[in-house]
Design an enzyme around this catalytic site. Structure first.
Site, PDB file in Angstrom:
ATOM      1  N   ASP A  24      72.486 128.410  87.619  1.00 21.65           N
ATOM      2  CA  ASP A  24      71.158 128.135  87.440  1.00 21.65           C
ATOM      3  C   ASP A  24      70.876 127.961  85.817  1.00 21.65           C
ATOM      4  O   ASP A  24      71.677 128.269  85.066  1.00 21.65           O
ATOM      5  CB  ASP A  24      70.017 129.012  87.912  1.00 21.65           C
ATOM      6  CG  ASP A  24      68.666 128.576  87.781  1.00 21.65           C
ATOM      7  OD1 ASP A  24      68.542 127.264  87.927  1.00 21.65           O
ATOM      8  OD2 ASP A  24      67.699 129.031  87.479  1.00 21.65           O
ATOM      9  N   SER A  25      69.917 127.462  85.580  1.00 23.31           N
ATOM     10  CA  SER A  25      69.691 127.218  84.165  1.00 23.31           C
ATOM     11  C   SER A  25      68.879 128.498  83.460  1.00 23.31           C
ATOM     12  O   SER A  25      69.087 128.687  82.316  1.00 23.31           O
ATOM     13  CB  SER A  25      68.264 126.225  83.903  1.00 23.31           C
ATOM     14  OG  SER A  25      67.271 126.788  84.893  1.00 23.31           O
ATOM     15  N   TYR A  41      65.678 123.193  82.262  1.00 25.71           N
ATOM     16  CA  TYR A  41      66.322 121.839  82.704  1.00 25.71           C
ATOM     17  C   TYR A  41      65.574 120.955  83.319  1.00 25.71           C
ATOM     18  O   TYR A  41      65.542 119.632  83.245  1.00 25.71           O
ATOM     19  CB  TYR A  41      67.424 122.203  83.962  1.00 25.71           C
ATOM     20  CG  TYR A  41      68.558 122.786  83.287  1.00 25.71           C
ATOM     21  CD1 TYR A  41      68.737 123.245  82.094  1.00 25.71           C
ATOM     22  CD2 TYR A  41      69.735 122.877  84.288  1.00 25.71           C
ATOM     23  CE1 TYR A  41      70.168 123.940  81.749  1.00 25.71           C
ATOM     24  CE2 TYR A  41      70.861 123.290  83.981  1.00 25.71           C
ATOM     25  CZ  TYR A  41      71.172 123.775  82.629  1.00 25.71           C
ATOM     26  OH  TYR A  41      72.446 124.255  82.557  1.00 25.71           O
ATOM     27  N   GLY A  42      64.325 121.486  83.908  1.00 28.01           N
ATOM     28  CA  GLY A  42      63.455 120.544  84.580  1.00 28.01           C
ATOM     29  C   GLY A  42      62.885 119.373  83.967  1.00 28.01           C
ATOM     30  O   GLY A  42      62.154 118.513  84.409  1.00 28.01           O
ATOM     31  N   CYS A  58      70.100 125.959  91.547  1.00 26.27           N
ATOM     32  CA  CYS A  58      68.985 125.312  90.874  1.00 26.27           C
ATOM     33  C   CYS A  58      68.897 123.896  91.432  1.00 26.27           C
ATOM     34  O   CYS A  58      69.599 123.055  91.791  1.00 26.27           O
ATOM     35  CB  CYS A  58      69.957 125.076  89.556  1.00 26.27           C
ATOM     36  SG  CYS A  58      68.771 124.029  88.425  1.00 26.27           S
ATOM     37  N   GLU A  91      60.206 133.206  83.194  1.00 23.56           N
ATOM     38  CA  GLU A  91      61.382 133.458  82.196  1.00 23.56           C
ATOM     39  C   GLU A  91      60.602 134.478  81.389  1.00 23.56           C
ATOM     40  O   GLU A  91      61.258 135.425  80.891  1.00 23.56           O
ATOM     41  CB  GLU A  91      61.881 132.226  81.406  1.00 23.56           C
ATOM     42  CG  GLU A  91      62.792 131.335  82.165  1.00 23.56           C
ATOM     43  CD  GLU A  91      64.263 131.929  82.491  1.00 23.56           C
ATOM     44  OE1 GLU A  91      64.763 132.511  81.675  1.00 23.56           O
ATOM     45  OE2 GLU A  91      64.833 131.560  83.370  1.00 23.56           O
ATOM     46  N   CYS A 139      62.224 125.042  93.538  1.00 29.41           N
ATOM     47  CA  CYS A 139      62.882 125.534  92.121  1.00 29.41           C
ATOM     48  C   CYS A 139      63.262 127.088  92.416  1.00 29.41           C
ATOM     49  O   CYS A 139      62.307 127.770  93.004  1.00 29.41           O
ATOM     50  CB  CYS A 139      61.839 125.386  91.154  1.00 29.41           C
ATOM     51  SG  CYS A 139      62.444 125.904  89.607  1.00 29.41           S
ATOM     52  N   THR A 140      64.211 127.395  91.973  1.00 32.30           N
ATOM     53  CA  THR A 140      64.782 128.841  92.296  1.00 32.30           C
ATOM     54  C   THR A 140      64.014 129.802  91.317  1.00 32.30           C
ATOM     55  O   THR A 140      64.330 130.962  91.840  1.00 32.30           O
ATOM     56  CB  THR A 140      66.178 128.885  92.061  1.00 32.30           C
ATOM     57  OG1 THR A 140      66.617 128.546  90.773  1.00 32.30           O
ATOM     58  CG2 THR A 140      66.952 128.364  93.405  1.00 32.30           C
ATOM     59  N   HIS A 141      63.265 129.426  90.509  1.00 37.08           N
ATOM     60  CA  HIS A 141      62.213 130.450  89.796  1.00 37.08           C
ATOM     61  C   HIS A 141      61.166 130.613  90.611  1.00 37.08           C
ATOM     62  O   HIS A 141      60.304 131.673  90.232  1.00 37.08           O
ATOM     63  CB  HIS A 141      61.815 129.639  88.403  1.00 37.08           C
ATOM     64  CG  HIS A 141      62.763 129.706  87.306  1.00 37.08           C
ATOM     65  ND1 HIS A 141      63.977 128.975  87.248  1.00 37.08           N
ATOM     66  CD2 HIS A 141      62.900 130.329  86.211  1.00 37.08           C
ATOM     67  CE1 HIS A 141      64.826 129.098  86.176  1.00 37.08           C
ATOM     68  NE2 HIS A 141      64.000 130.080  85.577  1.00 37.08           N
TER      69      HIS A 141
END
Ligand code: DGL
Length: 272
Positions: A13-14, A45-46, A76, A157, A189-191
């Site tokens: 992932d980012s 990245y988005g 991601c 993050e 979104c994996t976040h």
């Protein structure tokens, strides 16, 4: 050459978001060795162009292949949207799974009440219309409502997943989804699973299933490895090896908090 079943699964992932996939894989496939790459130097990245995301994705794929992985999980959505085909072509015979297919499958398993699905993701994912394509391939009559929620990535993050700011941001982004009676809302979104509790709370009463593709991709990985006879059945707890392109102060603390365990090996491997 056939890989050993003990070869690791590569997940990337980012940044920290793909750890939601790592966690699900650890739960479903506890014997598997895992190599994770988080491109922490270049997150997010988005908001970048498709070309740039593709270039990053291929660099990371090369890194994972150099670690002799037996499967690659694109954890991601932005990479799945921008570079799914490229990563697959690069991996040849090695199975590649991605979170967009996983999220689509999970959403379509939900009972159809209004026949509509919501999708939230990064700007790149939403603009690519990748979920629309993926869902309509299997269910052409579904109505899809999507919204980019770019602020959620830096909040995750930063570790701000459960405070007044995250509550306000979630409410602002999701206000239009509350009265739509959606069958499902895909956390594209994996976040975003880091905000799952808050999102579920905000949508409670609207009867919408909140879809976290991490669980779905873990299940799909188990199925494909079983089918190919590549499952690690050593009976030993798998090893986890984490690489990042930069080590922000908070990465270790946040990663340990999300995975619920101590990480003694986070290595920096710059790919550029
Ligand atoms: N977690 C990623 C995704 O699923 C990317 C977030 C970002 O770097 O913007 O899209």
């Amino acid at each position: 050459m056939a890989k050993s079943n003990k070869a690791p699964i590569g997940i990337f992932d980012s940044g920290i978001g793909g750890l939601t996939v790592v966690q699900a894989v650890m739960e479903h496939l506890p014997d598997e060795n895992i190599i994770y790459y988080g491109d922490t130097a270049r997150v997010p990245y988005g908001i970048k162009s498709i070309e740039t995301v593709r270039e990053y994705a291929i660099q990371i794929t090369d890194f994972l292949l150099s670690q002799n992985v037996k499967a690659v999980l694109i954890a991601c959505n932005t990479v799945s949207a921008a570079a799914n085909k490229e990563v697959r072509a690069h991996c040849g015979d090695i199975p590649v799974l991605d979170v967009v297919a996983a999220g689509t499958n999970a959403a379509l398993e939900m009972p159809a009440k209004s026949n509509s699905i919501g999708v939230i993701g990064t700007l790149a994912t939403v603009n690519s219309e990748t979920y629309e394509q993926s869902i309509h391939e299997k269910a052409p009559d579904k109505r899809i409502f999507s919204r980019a929620c770019p602020l959620l990535v830096p909040l995750a993050e930063e570790g701000w997943t459960d405070n007044e700011v995250s509550r306000l941001v979630v409410a602002e982004y999701l206000q239009d989804f509350r009265d739509k009676n959606l069958d499902a809302l895909i956390l594209g979104c994996t976040h975003y699973p880091l905000f799952k509790e808050e999102i579920t709370r905000y949508l409670s009463g609207s009867n919408t299933a909140v879809i976290d593709s991490a669980l779905s991709i873990a299940r799909m990985t188990k199925e494909i490895l079983t089918e190919k006879g590549m499952l690690n059945t050593s009976g030993k707890q798998g090893e986890f090896h984490c690489f990042v392109s930069d080590k922000p102060q908070r990465f270790q603390t946040l990663a340990e908090r999300f995975l619920g365990k101590k990480l003694n090996r986070i290595e920096i491997s710059s790919l550029f």
